[in-house]
Design a protein around this motif. Sequence first.
Motif, PDB file in Angstrom:
ATOM      1  N   ALA A 133     -65.937  53.654 -14.934  1.00  0.00           N
ATOM      2  CA  ALA A 133     -65.302  53.601 -13.616  1.00  0.00           C
ATOM      3  C   ALA A 133     -63.979  52.839 -13.675  1.00  0.00           C
ATOM      4  N   VAL A 134     -63.952  51.735 -14.406  1.00  0.00           N
ATOM      5  CA  VAL A 134     -62.720  50.950 -14.536  1.00  0.00           C
ATOM      6  C   VAL A 134     -61.647  51.750 -15.272  1.00  0.00           C
ATOM      7  N   LEU A 135     -62.029  52.398 -16.360  1.00  0.00           N
ATOM      8  CA  LEU A 135     -61.056  53.160 -17.147  1.00  0.00           C
ATOM      9  C   LEU A 135     -60.490  54.338 -16.357  1.00  0.00           C
ATOM     10  N   LEU A 136     -61.337  55.018 -15.590  1.00  0.00           N
ATOM     11  CA  LEU A 136     -60.856  56.123 -14.763  1.00  0.00           C
ATOM     12  C   LEU A 136     -60.080  55.599 -13.556  1.00  0.00           C
ATOM     13  N   GLY A 137     -60.538  54.470 -13.005  1.00  0.00           N
ATOM     14  CA  GLY A 137     -59.838  53.876 -11.870  1.00  0.00           C
ATOM     15  C   GLY A 137     -58.423  53.444 -12.226  1.00  0.00           C
ATOM     16  N   MET A 138     -58.231  52.936 -13.425  1.00  0.00           N
ATOM     17  CA  MET A 138     -56.897  52.541 -13.867  1.00  0.00           C
ATOM     18  C   MET A 138     -55.960  53.755 -13.904  1.00  0.00           C
ATOM     19  N   ARG A 139     -56.479  54.879 -14.347  1.00  0.00           N
ATOM     20  CA  ARG A 139     -55.666  56.096 -14.369  1.00  0.00           C
ATOM     21  C   ARG A 139     -55.260  56.521 -12.962  1.00  0.00           C
ATOM     22  N   LEU A 140     -56.230  56.470 -12.042  1.00  0.00           N
ATOM     23  CA  LEU A 140     -55.924  56.841 -10.656  1.00  0.00           C
ATOM     24  C   LEU A 140     -54.886  55.899 -10.051  1.00  0.00           C
ATOM     25  N   TYR A 141     -55.020  54.611 -10.330  1.00  0.00           N
ATOM     26  CA  TYR A 141     -54.072  53.635  -9.808  1.00  0.00           C
ATOM     27  C   TYR A 141     -52.665  53.914 -10.322  1.00  0.00           C
ATOM     28  N   TRP A 142     -52.542  54.150 -11.630  1.00  0.00           N
ATOM     29  CA  TRP A 142     -51.225  54.414 -12.204  1.00  0.00           C
ATOM     30  C   TRP A 142     -50.622  55.714 -11.671  1.00  0.00           C
ATOM     31  N   LYS A 143     -51.490  56.712 -11.482  1.00  0.00           N
ATOM     32  CA  LYS A 143     -51.006  57.982 -10.939  1.00  0.00           C
ATOM     33  C   LYS A 143     -50.503  57.795  -9.515  1.00  0.00           C
ATOM     34  N   PHE A 144     -51.250  57.043  -8.703  1.00  0.00           N
ATOM     35  CA  PHE A 144     -50.837  56.776  -7.329  1.00  0.00           C
ATOM     36  C   PHE A 144     -49.544  55.965  -7.306  1.00  0.00           C
ATOM     37  N   ALA A 145     -49.472  54.937  -8.149  1.00  0.00           N
ATOM     38  CA  ALA A 145     -48.273  54.093  -8.191  1.00  0.00           C
ATOM     39  C   ALA A 145     -47.046  54.900  -8.603  1.00  0.00           C
ATOM     40  N   ARG A 146     -47.209  55.790  -9.572  1.00  0.00           N
ATOM     41  CA  ARG A 146     -46.091  56.623 -10.008  1.00  0.00           C
ATOM     42  C   ARG A 146     -45.646  57.566  -8.897  1.00  0.00           C
ATOM     43  N   SER A 147     -46.635  58.120  -8.184  1.00  0.00           N
ATOM     44  CA  SER A 147     -46.317  59.018  -7.074  1.00  0.00           C
ATOM     45  C   SER A 147     -45.528  58.295  -5.991  1.00  0.00           C
ATOM     46  N   GLU A 148     -45.955  57.063  -5.676  1.00  0.00           N
ATOM     47  CA  GLU A 148     -45.249  56.278  -4.671  1.00  0.00           C
ATOM     48  C   GLU A 148     -43.833  55.933  -5.118  1.00  0.00           C
ATOM     49  N   THR A 149     -43.672  55.619  -6.394  1.00  0.00           N
ATOM     50  CA  THR A 149     -42.348  55.308  -6.931  1.00  0.00           C
ATOM     51  C   THR A 149     -41.428  56.510  -6.844  1.00  0.00           C
ATOM     52  N   GLU A 150     -41.974  57.686  -7.177  1.00  0.00           N
ATOM     53  CA  GLU A 150     -41.176  58.909  -7.112  1.00  0.00           C
ATOM     54  C   GLU A 150     -40.767  59.222  -5.676  1.00  0.00           C
ATOM     55  N   LYS A 151     -41.686  58.990  -4.719  1.00  0.00           N
ATOM     56  CA  LYS A 151     -41.353  59.232  -3.313  1.00  0.00           C
ATOM     57  C   LYS A 151     -40.238  58.302  -2.851  1.00  0.00           C
ATOM     58  N   LYS A 152     -40.322  57.025  -3.229  1.00  0.00           N
ATOM     59  CA  LYS A 152     -39.294  56.074  -2.842  1.00  0.00           C
ATOM     60  C   LYS A 152     -37.949  56.445  -3.458  1.00  0.00           C
ATOM     61  N   ALA A 153     -37.984  56.926  -4.708  1.00  0.00           N
ATOM     62  CA  ALA A 153     -36.737  57.318  -5.365  1.00  0.00           C
ATOM     63  C   ALA A 153     -36.111  58.516  -4.658  1.00  0.00           C
ATOM     64  N   MET A 154     -36.939  59.471  -4.222  1.00  0.00           N
ATOM     65  CA  MET A 154     -36.430  60.642  -3.504  1.00  0.00           C
ATOM     66  C   MET A 154     -35.827  60.249  -2.157  1.00  0.00           C
ATOM     67  N   VAL A 155     -36.486  59.320  -1.456  1.00  0.00           N
ATOM     68  CA  VAL A 155     -35.952  58.854  -0.176  1.00  0.00           C
ATOM     69  C   VAL A 155     -34.636  58.121  -0.365  1.00  0.00           C
ATOM     70  N   SER A 156     -34.587  57.317  -1.441  1.00  0.00           N
ATOM     71  CA  SER A 156     -33.368  56.563  -1.731  1.00  0.00           C
ATOM     72  C   SER A 156     -32.201  57.504  -2.037  1.00  0.00           C
ATOM     73  N   ARG A 157     -32.474  58.560  -2.795  1.00  0.00           N
ATOM     74  CA  ARG A 157     -31.407  59.517  -3.130  1.00  0.00           C
ATOM     75  C   ARG A 157     -30.964  60.286  -1.888  1.00  0.00           C
ATOM     76  N   ALA A 158     -31.957  60.604  -1.032  1.00  0.00           N
ATOM     77  CA  ALA A 158     -31.631  61.362   0.189  1.00  0.00           C
ATOM     78  C   ALA A 158     -30.789  60.520   1.151  1.00  0.00           C
ATOM     79  N   GLY A 159     -31.054  59.199   1.153  1.00  0.00           N
ATOM     80  CA  GLY A 159     -30.303  58.320   2.054  1.00  0.00           C
ATOM     81  C   GLY A 159     -28.906  58.067   1.553  1.00  0.00           C
TER      82      GLY A 159
END
Length: 217
Positions: free
Chosen positions: A191-217
């Motif tokens: 559960a911990v090993l799979l949870g770490m993957r989910l966390y990193w995937k979510f964090a990367r997704s959030e970073t990409e969204k922020k980068a897209m908003v920043s470029r759009a602004g």
Amino acid sequence: MARPLAMLAPRQLQVVKALLFVASLLPFARLVLATFTDRLGANPVEFITRNTGDWTLYFLCFTLAATPLRRISGWNWLIRLRRMLGLYAFFYASLHFMTFLWFDHFFNVAEMFKDVAKRPFILVGFTAFVLLLPLAATSTNAMIKRLGAKRWQWLHRLIYLIAPLGILHYWWMKAGKHDFANPTLYGVIVAVLLGMRLYWKFARSETEKKAMVSRAG
């Protein structure tokens, strides 16, 4: 100047792989030695079944741990060991299955399938083993090229299903004895090993969204 652990020369990596290969065979060698020296205990079949099942779960955990350890430590060469660890998980799972097919059913496949259909914990374990087959069959560089990297990666994500199925198989097997300590431990690790993957995937997704908003602004 000493080469940092984050970087290994090709020759050093070959040494690490060779040591890992030999170390991973030691449980099998110990099992063979115990067989020929009559040290399998009062119930040899149970000993072999338990031993090969345990090492299957160990190697599934080792395989899942390769990516998180690489990300945390920065030792990128760890990912080069993941394929070998996965193949050893398949190796010990095959021994586990052969013990069941040979000693429990004497290679009577029809009776074996009846047993699989009748007992849920065996069905779950058998399903996990069957899902391991395509992963082992496509573990070569040639198969990666044939399938394409993206399709190969999607196929090998089956490991995220196989590991929990292995835990469930073990849990149900221990349920009759009300012994949940080891299955719980394995479950937490996976559960911990799979949870770490989910966390990193979510964090990367959030970073990409922020980068897209920043470029759009």
